[in-house]
Scaffold this motif. Structure first.
Motif, short mmCIF file in Angstrom:
data_model
loop_
_atom_site.label_atom_id
_atom_site.label_comp_id
_atom_site.label_asym_id
_atom_site.label_seq_id
_atom_site.Cartn_x
_atom_site.Cartn_y
_atom_site.Cartn_z
N GLU A 53 0.80 -1.39 0.13
CA GLU A 53 -0.04 0.01 -0.07
C GLU A 53 1.02 1.44 0.06
O GLU A 53 0.41 2.30 -0.71
N GLN A 54 2.05 1.32 0.78
CA GLN A 54 2.79 2.30 0.85
C GLN A 54 3.59 2.70 -0.67
O GLN A 54 3.77 3.71 -1.12
N VAL A 55 4.15 1.68 -1.16
CA VAL A 55 4.61 1.83 -2.55
C VAL A 55 3.53 2.38 -3.75
O VAL A 55 3.88 3.45 -4.29
N GLN A 56 2.31 1.64 -3.48
CA GLN A 56 1.24 2.16 -4.37
C GLN A 56 1.08 3.55 -4.09
O GLN A 56 0.93 4.40 -5.15
N TYR A 57 0.65 3.94 -2.86
CA TYR A 57 0.53 5.37 -2.55
C TYR A 57 1.76 6.31 -3.23
O TYR A 57 1.54 7.45 -3.77
N GLU A 58 3.02 5.99 -3.02
CA GLU A 58 4.32 6.73 -3.62
C GLU A 58 4.11 7.02 -4.92
O GLU A 58 4.30 7.96 -5.39
N LEU A 59 3.80 5.88 -5.65
CA LEU A 59 3.89 6.07 -7.18
C LEU A 59 2.67 6.63 -7.90
O LEU A 59 2.73 7.45 -8.44
N GLU A 60 1.64 6.38 -7.09
CA GLU A 60 0.16 6.85 -7.69
C GLU A 60 0.13 8.42 -7.37
O GLU A 60 -0.01 9.12 -8.22
N THR A 61 0.39 8.74 -6.08
CA THR A 61 0.24 10.16 -5.40
C THR A 61 1.10 11.08 -6.19
O THR A 61 0.77 12.16 -6.68
N SER A 62 2.27 10.68 -6.47
CA SER A 62 3.50 11.60 -6.89
C SER A 62 2.97 11.94 -8.45
O SER A 62 3.03 13.21 -8.95
N LYS A 63 2.56 10.92 -9.24
CA LYS A 63 2.08 10.99 -10.67
C LYS A 63 0.95 11.96 -10.69
O LYS A 63 0.73 12.64 -11.47
#
Length: 168
Positions: A53-63
């Motif tokens: 979930e943390q990795v997904q947040y970092e990738l999706e939110t930054s984009k």
């Protein structure tokens, strides 16, 4: 420019408002001159220590943040050149390519960096900090001769006054 290649800048979104860093306007100047903005996560923390979930947040939110500012974001650069391969699906779902590996430019030949796009979510890059201009030229010439991609990176490139800016 001589070889028809473009440059890019990797942005971690928590750094957009940090003092002494490039501003949104600086990035707009770069993109107006042919540069590409690439996501570099939200907070520039090691993804290797994060759960799914943390990795997904970092990738999706930054984009999402960079896109909302008007940038077309196609690529990702993993903080610390390290990405947990078990979460490859997040790269595939959000980006066209990613730099998620590192090769030591002090000990490796040009062929270690020059690459095709056969594994476009796990591309490698080299830190310019340890390279002379002559060595960089050798690497560029090798990649150009072979028709391969070559990626250098540097974390801080400042003007003579020490301010990091694309506008000057």
């Amino acid at each position: 420019e001589k070889h028809g290649k473009a440059a890019s800048v990797a942005v971690f979104t928590d750094g957009l408002t940090a003092s002494g860093r490039m501003t949104n306007n600086d990035y707009k100047v770069l993109t107006a001159n042919g540069w590409e903005v690439i996501s570099h996560s939200v907070n520039h923390q090691s993804l290797m220590r994060m759960n799914n979930e943390q990795v997904q947040y970092e990738l999706e939110t930054s984009k999402d943040i960079l896109t909302s500012l008007g940038f077309k974001v196609r690529g990702f650069v993993a903080p610390y050149s390290s990405y947990p391969r078990v979460f490859k699906m997040h790269l595939c779902n959000n980006y066209d390519y990613a730099f998620s590996g590192y090769v030591d430019s002090r000990t490796q030949p040009p062929s270690a960096f020059a690459q095709t796009l056969t594994n476009r979510w796990f591309l490698v890059r080299a830190n310019m900090q340890y390279m002379s201009l002559e060595k960089m030229k050798q690497f560029v010439d090798y990649a150009h001769e072979k028709g391969l991609y070559l990626v250098f990176y540097e974390h801080k490139i400042a003007n003579t006054d020490g301010h990091i800016s694309a506008a000057k």
